[in-house]
Design a protein around this motif. Structure first.
Motif, PDB file in Angstrom:
ATOM      1  N   VAL A   1      15.220  37.927 -55.296  1.00 28.63           N
ATOM      2  CA  VAL A   1      15.443  36.482 -55.296  1.00 28.63           C
ATOM      3  C   VAL A   1      14.998  35.884 -53.972  1.00 28.63           C
ATOM      4  O   VAL A   1      15.257  36.454 -52.909  1.00 28.63           O
TER       5      VAL A   1
ATOM      6  N   TYR B   1      16.340  33.421 -51.882  1.00 32.89           N
ATOM      7  CA  TYR B   1      17.624  32.733 -51.765  1.00 32.89           C
ATOM      8  C   TYR B   1      17.555  31.775 -50.587  1.00 32.89           C
ATOM      9  O   TYR B   1      17.055  32.127 -49.523  1.00 32.89           O
TER      10      TYR B   1
ATOM     11  N   TRP C   1      19.572  41.659 -55.362  1.00 30.95           N
ATOM     12  CA  TRP C   1      20.891  41.514 -55.982  1.00 30.95           C
ATOM     13  C   TRP C   1      21.049  42.590 -57.039  1.00 30.95           C
ATOM     14  O   TRP C   1      20.139  42.827 -57.830  1.00 30.95           O
TER      15      TRP C   1
ATOM     16  N   VAL D   1      14.583  33.270 -58.781  1.00 32.61           N
ATOM     17  CA  VAL D   1      14.395  34.670 -59.150  1.00 32.61           C
ATOM     18  C   VAL D   1      12.906  34.996 -59.210  1.00 32.61           C
ATOM     19  O   VAL D   1      12.146  34.369 -59.949  1.00 32.61           O
TER      20      VAL D   1
ATOM     21  N   ASN E   1      23.089  27.935 -59.015  1.00 28.51           N
ATOM     22  CA  ASN E   1      22.100  26.872 -58.850  1.00 28.51           C
ATOM     23  C   ASN E   1      22.639  25.488 -59.194  1.00 28.51           C
ATOM     24  O   ASN E   1      22.169  24.494 -58.647  1.00 28.51           O
TER      25      ASN E   1
ATOM     26  N   MET F   1      19.200  30.108 -55.917  1.00 30.67           N
ATOM     27  CA  MET F   1      18.494  31.346 -56.232  1.00 30.67           C
ATOM     28  C   MET F   1      17.225  31.040 -57.021  1.00 30.67           C
ATOM     29  O   MET F   1      17.305  30.468 -58.107  1.00 30.67           O
TER      30      MET F   1
ATOM     31  N   PRO G   1      16.019  30.597 -64.745  1.00 29.51           N
ATOM     32  CA  PRO G   1      17.310  31.211 -65.075  1.00 29.51           C
ATOM     33  C   PRO G   1      17.519  31.378 -66.578  1.00 29.51           C
ATOM     34  O   PRO G   1      18.069  32.389 -67.013  1.00 29.51           O
TER      35      PRO G   1
ATOM     36  N   VAL H   1      23.524  33.141 -62.139  1.00 32.34           N
ATOM     37  CA  VAL H   1      22.457  32.399 -61.458  1.00 32.34           C
ATOM     38  C   VAL H   1      22.535  30.914 -61.795  1.00 32.34           C
ATOM     39  O   VAL H   1      22.404  30.051 -60.912  1.00 32.34           O
TER      40      VAL H   1
END
Length: 106
Positions: free
Chosen positions: A75, A77, A89, A63, A20, A61, A4, A16
């Motif tokens: 992502v 998820y 997203w 990424v 998280n 998330m 992130p 994000v």
């Protein structure tokens, strides 16, 4: 995966990071007043959706990739309700805050 802290767009990075961390205050702070969202093409109430899909189910998330200057993510998820799924997203920002986000299966 992209950490992130390495995401290009600072507003998306804050979103994000808040998800998280389970930080509801930071999540709300990164959204504009009246922010909107959709999930799999259906508009949802942001607060109700976030409670169900993030907060009460430990959403997270990871990424995989970003595009469009960091405003589009792919992502992995996961949450306690649905398990893990690959999601897309898209974010619309306004003066450093998110006015709309759209998510759905990728």
């Amino acid at each position: 995966m992209i950490a992130p802290s390495q995401l290009t767009d600072p507003t998306v990075r804050a979103f994000v990071t808040a998800v998280n961390a389970g930080d509801q205050n930071a999540f709300r702070a990164v959204l504009t007043e009246g922010a909107t969202m959709s999930d799999d093409g259906s508009d949802r109430d942001v607060a109700q959706w976030a409670e169900k899909e993030i907060w009460s189910s430990n959403g997270h998330m990871d990424v995989e990739k970003e595009s469009d200057g960091g405003l589009a993510l792919v992502v992995d998820y996961r949450n306690d309700t649905w398990g893990e799924m690959r999601t897309a997203w898209r974010f619309v920002t306004d003066n450093g805050r998110i006015s709309r986000f759209e998510t759905g299966q990728a």
